[in-house]
Design an enzyme around this catalytic site. Structure first.
Site, PDB file in Angstrom:
ATOM      1  N   TYR A 188      -4.419  25.270  -0.332  1.00 41.71           N
ATOM      2  CA  TYR A 188      -5.605  25.929   0.221  1.00 41.71           C
ATOM      3  C   TYR A 188      -5.163  27.054   1.143  1.00 41.71           C
ATOM      4  CZ  TYR A 188      -9.788  26.791   2.964  1.00 41.71           C
ATOM      5  OH  TYR A 188     -10.849  27.407   3.572  1.00 41.71           O
TER       6      TYR A 188
ATOM      7  N   GLU B 225     -11.098  33.324   0.810  1.00 41.74           N
ATOM      8  CA  GLU B 225     -10.583  31.974   0.567  1.00 41.74           C
ATOM      9  C   GLU B 225     -10.038  31.837  -0.851  1.00 41.74           C
ATOM     10  OE1 GLU B 225     -12.715  27.895   1.634  1.00 41.74           O
ATOM     11  OE2 GLU B 225     -13.243  28.542  -0.380  1.00 41.74           O
TER      12      GLU B 225
END
Ligand code: GDP
Ligand code: MN
Length: 386
Positions: free
Chosen positions: A109, A197
């Site tokens: 992530y 993101e």
């Protein structure tokens, strides 16, 4: 302003952030055509909607043959995709991205955000990629690495390495990874983003890094200096009432409750939402018509709120300053004439030309209830929706 994954990946390509080969389509036929561009399988069929959680909702499918990919396009195109971010009504899929499948060794992530508290840009990263990052943050916060970057200093080599070591990036991929994070940072700053993101950012079996997903959110207030970004806006993905309100420069945000409210001034709007909640009811929206609103703006504001089916009563809270009470009242009367009011409307008005405003409202034969003050208004609105 949010954009689609495939648009974000175009932007990634411009910034040399590795992404899989992929082609986006706006129609079913075009998506089927795109399948023909691949001769290595698997390929991935991905629904393009602004909400996340598409994988779990059935909007991301891995196809090992051409025929299977065609079947997935048929299933996904036009489907109503429900994810934890779309709400129960879901979102109709009108765009599809077809991508080359990747050999995933590890899902990571990575994101960048503005951190208001430290007035810096924070890099968030975790080895627990792919899954719900909110859950990781809540249950195992120690698994999230945070590196704060002073926007005036810019990002330094040691900060890039801090992220890389924290994620245990394999040696062979280190250089590619730090270069990628640097580019990601440049994109964030140069395009005035509020959030970028990649979840998951993958390490492939041959130790390369690739962005499998992409999310970009721009600061809408900065779009004036990014003409090239405005055309990426997809109005289908936005709340129709919010789109309508933005045409008239109304500050409107749709919320979950059933008390519609119209207020002049953002601070007063916040306070009004507070008193609605305090009285045990829930606001259906934030609506600030602004200090200098015209009768026409008020009319549009009222019309938009009445068009919201969940609204069971409306609270009007106006402090007449630059926007005079009589001008406001004229707007309300016009809107009411055009839409017809079938729900209770409670009015609390104070300030410039308040007597004239009240005269206009009472002479209009509209069924309005006036409130003496804020506390009285709150009580009456809560009673109206009970
Ligand atoms: P989201 O669910 O909306 O966040 O959509 P993602 O783009 O993140 O896709 C969901 C999941 O699909 C990812 O976490 C991956 O596990 C999987 N996925 C996506 N692309 C590929 C791929 O090329 N190969 C494999 N094996 N899995 C993939
Ligand atoms: Mn994802």
């Amino acid at each position: 302003m949010k954009i689609h994954e495939y648009q974000a990946k175009e932007l990634f390509r411009e910034y040399d952030i590795p992404v899989p080969e992929g082609y986006a389509a706006l129609s079913r036929d075009e998506a089927l055509e795109n399948i023909k561009k691949f001769d290595t399988f698997p390929i991935v069929v991905k629904a393009q909607i602004h909400a996340g959680g598409r994988g779990k909702g059935g909007g991301v499918k891995l196809a090992s043959t051409k025929e299977e990919a065609e079947k997935f396009v048929d299933e996904i195109f036009g489907m109503t995709l429900v994810t934890h971010q779309t709400g129960p009504d879901g979102k109709e899929v009108k765009r599809i991205l077809i991508e080359q499948g990747q050999n995933i060794e590890k899902e990571l992530y990575l994101s960048l955000l503005v951190d208001r508290e430290t007035a810096s840009i924070v890099i968030m990263a975790s080895r627990e990629g792919g899954m719900d990052i909110e859950e990781v943050a809540a249950k195992t916060p120690e698994k999230i690495i945070k590196v704060y970057v002073d926007p005036l200093m810019g990002i330094s080599g040691y900060q890039l390495r801090q992220v890389a070591f924290g994620l245990k990036i394999p040696k062979n991929a280190l250089k590619e990874f730090t270069g990628m994070v640097k580019n990601f940072y440049d994109l964030f700053v140069q395009k005035d983003c509020t959030m970028v993101e990649i979840n998951p950012l993958i390490i492939t079996s041959d130790e390369r890094v690739t962005a499998l997903d992409a999310k970009v959110d721009f600061d809408s207030n900065a779009l004036g200096r990014h003409k090239e970004l405005i055309k990426l806006r997809d109005l289908d993905e936005e709340d129709p009432l919010e789109v309508e309100a933005s045409k008239y420069n109304l500050n409107y945000i749709n919320l979950d409750g059933n008390v519609g409210n119209i207020v002049n001034g953002a601070g007063l709007a916040m306070a009004t939402m507070d008193i609605i909640k305090n009285a045990g009811a829930e606001p259906a929206n934030f609506m600030d018509v602004g200090g200098g609103a015209t009768a026409e703006m008020v009319e549009n504001a009222f019309r938009i709120i009445l068009a919201d089916k969940k609204v069971k009563a409306v609270l009007i809270n106006i402090f007449g300053g630059i926007l005079r009470c009589d001008v406001f009242a004229l707007g309300v009367v016009e809107a009411a004439k055009k839409t017809g009011i079938t729900i209770p409307v409670i009015v609390r008005m104070e300030g410039t030309n308040v007597e004239k405003g009240k005269e206009i409202l009472s002479g209009s034969k509209l069924e309005l209830t006036s409130a003496m003050d804020l506390a009285d208004a709150a009580e009456k609105i809560a009673a109206a929706v009970k």
